[in-house]
Scaffold this motif. Structure first.
Motif, PDB file in Angstrom:
ATOM      1  N   PHE A  58      43.152 -63.605 -34.221  1.00 21.19           N
ATOM      2  CA  PHE A  58      42.332 -64.337 -33.257  1.00 21.19           C
ATOM      3  C   PHE A  58      43.053 -64.538 -31.923  1.00 21.19           C
ATOM      4  O   PHE A  58      42.444 -64.957 -30.941  1.00 21.19           O
ATOM      5  CB  PHE A  58      41.899 -65.700 -33.813  1.00 21.19           C
ATOM      6  CG  PHE A  58      43.003 -66.722 -33.946  1.00 21.19           C
ATOM      7  CD1 PHE A  58      43.334 -67.554 -32.884  1.00 21.19           C
ATOM      8  CD2 PHE A  58      43.700 -66.860 -35.132  1.00 21.19           C
ATOM      9  CE1 PHE A  58      44.343 -68.501 -32.995  1.00 21.19           C
ATOM     10  CE2 PHE A  58      44.702 -67.804 -35.251  1.00 21.19           C
ATOM     11  CZ  PHE A  58      45.030 -68.625 -34.185  1.00 21.19           C
ATOM     12  N   LEU A  59      44.362 -64.217 -31.864  1.00 22.85           N
ATOM     13  CA  LEU A  59      45.115 -64.373 -30.620  1.00 22.85           C
ATOM     14  C   LEU A  59      46.371 -63.515 -30.667  1.00 22.85           C
ATOM     15  O   LEU A  59      47.045 -63.433 -31.693  1.00 22.85           O
ATOM     16  CB  LEU A  59      45.516 -65.841 -30.416  1.00 22.85           C
ATOM     17  CG  LEU A  59      46.361 -66.161 -29.170  1.00 22.85           C
ATOM     18  CD1 LEU A  59      45.550 -65.938 -27.895  1.00 22.85           C
ATOM     19  CD2 LEU A  59      46.869 -67.603 -29.212  1.00 22.85           C
ATOM     20  N   MET A  60      46.682 -62.881 -29.525  1.00 26.38           N
ATOM     21  CA  MET A  60      47.940 -62.163 -29.391  1.00 26.38           C
ATOM     22  C   MET A  60      48.817 -62.878 -28.375  1.00 26.38           C
ATOM     23  O   MET A  60      48.346 -63.315 -27.325  1.00 26.38           O
ATOM     24  CB  MET A  60      47.708 -60.722 -28.939  1.00 26.38           C
ATOM     25  CG  MET A  60      49.006 -59.952 -28.685  1.00 26.38           C
ATOM     26  SD  MET A  60      48.731 -58.285 -28.020  1.00 26.38           S
ATOM     27  CE  MET A  60      48.023 -57.490 -29.446  1.00 26.38           C
ATOM     28  N   PRO A  83      38.889 -55.409 -26.289  1.00 20.34           N
ATOM     29  CA  PRO A  83      38.406 -56.321 -25.241  1.00 20.34           C
ATOM     30  C   PRO A  83      38.001 -57.702 -25.742  1.00 20.34           C
ATOM     31  O   PRO A  83      37.925 -58.645 -24.960  1.00 20.34           O
ATOM     32  CB  PRO A  83      37.205 -55.565 -24.651  1.00 20.34           C
ATOM     33  CG  PRO A  83      36.774 -54.629 -25.737  1.00 20.34           C
ATOM     34  CD  PRO A  83      38.022 -54.230 -26.446  1.00 20.34           C
ATOM     35  N   ARG A  84      37.747 -57.854 -27.047  1.00 18.05           N
ATOM     36  CA  ARG A  84      37.328 -59.149 -27.574  1.00 18.05           C
ATOM     37  C   ARG A  84      38.497 -59.989 -28.082  1.00 18.05           C
ATOM     38  O   ARG A  84      38.297 -61.115 -28.530  1.00 18.05           O
ATOM     39  CB  ARG A  84      36.299 -58.956 -28.692  1.00 18.05           C
ATOM     40  CG  ARG A  84      34.991 -58.330 -28.216  1.00 18.05           C
ATOM     41  CD  ARG A  84      34.002 -58.171 -29.362  1.00 18.05           C
ATOM     42  NE  ARG A  84      33.693 -59.453 -29.972  1.00 18.05           N
ATOM     43  CZ  ARG A  84      32.788 -60.312 -29.487  1.00 18.05           C
ATOM     44  NH1 ARG A  84      32.137 -60.015 -28.370  1.00 18.05           N
ATOM     45  NH2 ARG A  84      32.549 -61.436 -30.110  1.00 18.05           N
ATOM     46  N   LEU A  85      39.700 -59.439 -28.031  1.00 15.89           N
ATOM     47  CA  LEU A  85      40.871 -60.163 -28.525  1.00 15.89           C
ATOM     48  C   LEU A  85      41.538 -60.936 -27.393  1.00 15.89           C
ATOM     49  O   LEU A  85      42.025 -60.337 -26.436  1.00 15.89           O
ATOM     50  CB  LEU A  85      41.878 -59.181 -29.133  1.00 15.89           C
ATOM     51  CG  LEU A  85      43.221 -59.782 -29.588  1.00 15.89           C
ATOM     52  CD1 LEU A  85      42.997 -60.805 -30.701  1.00 15.89           C
ATOM     53  CD2 LEU A  85      44.171 -58.683 -30.040  1.00 15.89           C
ATOM     54  N   PRO A  86      41.593 -62.275 -27.469  1.00 20.36           N
ATOM     55  CA  PRO A  86      42.300 -63.051 -26.441  1.00 20.36           C
ATOM     56  C   PRO A  86      43.798 -62.733 -26.468  1.00 20.36           C
ATOM     57  O   PRO A  86      44.408 -62.661 -27.546  1.00 20.36           O
ATOM     58  CB  PRO A  86      42.036 -64.509 -26.840  1.00 20.36           C
ATOM     59  CG  PRO A  86      40.832 -64.461 -27.717  1.00 20.36           C
ATOM     60  CD  PRO A  86      40.917 -63.155 -28.449  1.00 20.36           C
ATOM     61  N   GLY A 122      50.888 -75.973 -22.953  1.00 23.01           N
ATOM     62  CA  GLY A 122      49.829 -75.037 -22.596  1.00 23.01           C
ATOM     63  C   GLY A 122      49.647 -73.960 -23.649  1.00 23.01           C
ATOM     64  O   GLY A 122      48.514 -73.585 -23.984  1.00 23.01           O
ATOM     65  N   LEU A 123      50.757 -73.464 -24.191  1.00 25.39           N
ATOM     66  CA  LEU A 123      50.688 -72.446 -25.232  1.00 25.39           C
ATOM     67  C   LEU A 123      50.011 -72.989 -26.483  1.00 25.39           C
ATOM     68  O   LEU A 123      49.124 -72.348 -27.063  1.00 25.39           O
ATOM     69  CB  LEU A 123      52.095 -71.946 -25.564  1.00 25.39           C
ATOM     70  CG  LEU A 123      52.202 -70.943 -26.721  1.00 25.39           C
ATOM     71  CD1 LEU A 123      51.386 -69.695 -26.442  1.00 25.39           C
ATOM     72  CD2 LEU A 123      53.665 -70.582 -26.970  1.00 25.39           C
ATOM     73  N   GLU A 128      45.086 -73.435 -30.006  1.00 28.02           N
ATOM     74  CA  GLU A 128      44.021 -74.260 -30.587  1.00 28.02           C
ATOM     75  C   GLU A 128      42.649 -73.807 -30.101  1.00 28.02           C
ATOM     76  O   GLU A 128      41.702 -73.683 -30.885  1.00 28.02           O
ATOM     77  CB  GLU A 128      44.253 -75.728 -30.228  1.00 28.02           C
ATOM     78  CG  GLU A 128      43.296 -76.699 -30.914  1.00 28.02           C
ATOM     79  CD  GLU A 128      43.472 -76.716 -32.424  1.00 28.02           C
ATOM     80  OE1 GLU A 128      42.494 -76.363 -33.121  1.00 28.02           O
ATOM     81  OE2 GLU A 128      44.572 -77.066 -32.896  1.00 28.02           O
ATOM     82  N   ARG A 129      42.544 -73.547 -28.795  1.00 28.48           N
ATOM     83  CA  ARG A 129      41.250 -73.120 -28.244  1.00 28.48           C
ATOM     84  C   ARG A 129      40.834 -71.767 -28.805  1.00 28.48           C
ATOM     85  O   ARG A 129      39.666 -71.545 -29.139  1.00 28.48           O
ATOM     86  CB  ARG A 129      41.314 -73.048 -26.719  1.00 28.48           C
ATOM     87  CG  ARG A 129      41.391 -74.410 -26.034  1.00 28.48           C
ATOM     88  CD  ARG A 129      41.025 -74.283 -24.548  1.00 28.48           C
ATOM     89  NE  ARG A 129      41.838 -73.300 -23.865  1.00 28.48           N
ATOM     90  CZ  ARG A 129      43.021 -73.559 -23.309  1.00 28.48           C
ATOM     91  NH1 ARG A 129      43.533 -74.775 -23.380  1.00 28.48           N
ATOM     92  NH2 ARG A 129      43.691 -72.605 -22.688  1.00 28.48           N
ATOM     93  N   ALA A 130      41.795 -70.842 -28.897  1.00 25.82           N
ATOM     94  CA  ALA A 130      41.474 -69.515 -29.420  1.00 25.82           C
ATOM     95  C   ALA A 130      41.051 -69.599 -30.882  1.00 25.82           C
ATOM     96  O   ALA A 130      40.154 -68.879 -31.321  1.00 25.82           O
ATOM     97  CB  ALA A 130      42.683 -68.590 -29.268  1.00 25.82           C
ATOM     98  N   ALA A 131      41.685 -70.490 -31.633  1.00 26.61           N
ATOM     99  CA  ALA A 131      41.365 -70.637 -33.051  1.00 26.61           C
ATOM    100  C   ALA A 131      39.946 -71.142 -33.260  1.00 26.61           C
ATOM    101  O   ALA A 131      39.286 -70.795 -34.248  1.00 26.61           O
ATOM    102  CB  ALA A 131      42.356 -71.591 -33.720  1.00 26.61           C
ATOM    103  N   THR A 132      39.459 -71.956 -32.325  1.00 23.48           N
ATOM    104  CA  THR A 132      38.104 -72.489 -32.437  1.00 23.48           C
ATOM    105  C   THR A 132      37.078 -71.617 -31.736  1.00 23.48           C
ATOM    106  O   THR A 132      35.895 -71.953 -31.710  1.00 23.48           O
ATOM    107  CB  THR A 132      38.037 -73.914 -31.845  1.00 23.48           C
ATOM    108  OG1 THR A 132      38.437 -73.883 -30.474  1.00 23.48           O
ATOM    109  CG2 THR A 132      38.957 -74.850 -32.612  1.00 23.48           C
TER     110      THR A 132
END
Length: 216
Positions: A58-60, A83-86, A122-123, A128-132
């Protein structure tokens, strides 16, 4: 919902083992067992991992300078293929220009390895935001460069560019630097620089980051 439960992996891409270990420990301390941290030491290894297990990630967390890539090239390639991977950049550089260009190329965050507690917070917030799903890409089709040019004309009515300058604009929006544009178009490097300067002047910008920002 089942898809969200599967996506619990953070892919940490850095060629320094100490950095990868440090990130894994920080993430474990703050999030416990919520997330699994997978690791890659090169762009090639990251791409292989995503080919096999992209549905889990869900995040790199990406370092810009790896053994097999330098600067924004790795970020551009990963963004094009996934393109869909943050992607959040975790870099040793605190250069504001690099930070702006990384964001212009789609990075959801930029954090300095040697930064203060603000970078760390910030990291963690970005994770947290990417996980949700807050930073997930939308289902809308990506805009083409032609669409971007049409939008630019609405932004600046009456703009005039030659066919060659439009081609260079499209390549800039695609993330190519001057050397790559020269190779793509067959133009001399000096001619490319002249075209880029004309495009900057037409849009009243001073950098690639500013130009790309007009089309985001």
């Amino acid at each position: 919902m089942p898809e969200l439960r599967l996506r619990r992996t953070i892919l940490s891409v850095d060629d320094h083992e100490l950095v990868r270990v440090g990130l894994r420990q920080v993430i474990g301390q703050h999030f416990g067992e919520r997330f699994h941290v997978a690791e890659a030491h090169s762009l090639e290894q990251a791409l292989r991992f995503l080919e096999e297990r992209t549905d889990e990630v869900f995040l790199m967390l990406l370092d810009l300078n790896l053994g097999d890539t330098r600067g924004l090239a790795g970020l551009r390639l990963l963004s094009q293929r996934h393109p869909r991977l943050p992607i959040a950049v975790v870099s040793g550089s605190n250069d504001a220009r690099v930070r702006d260009e990384a964001r212009a190329h789609g990075a959801v965050g930029y954090f300095c390895k040697t930064g203060d507690t603000g970078d760390l917070k910030g990291l963690l917030d970005t994770i947290e935001r990417a996980a949700t799903g807050a930073d997930a890409a939308t289902d809308e089709a990506p805009a083409t460069h032609g669409d971007a040019l049409a939008r630019s004309r609405r932004l600046r009515p009456g703009i005039r560019l030659s066919d060659r300058q439009v081609q260079v604009l499209e390549l800039i929006l695609g993330g190519l630097d001057n050397q790559a544009i020269a190779a793509e178009t067959g133009l001399a490097l000096g001619s490319v620089k002249n075209c880029v300067s004309t495009v900057f002047l037409a849009f009243n910008v001073r950098s690639r980051a500013e130009l790309i920002g007009l089309f985001v």
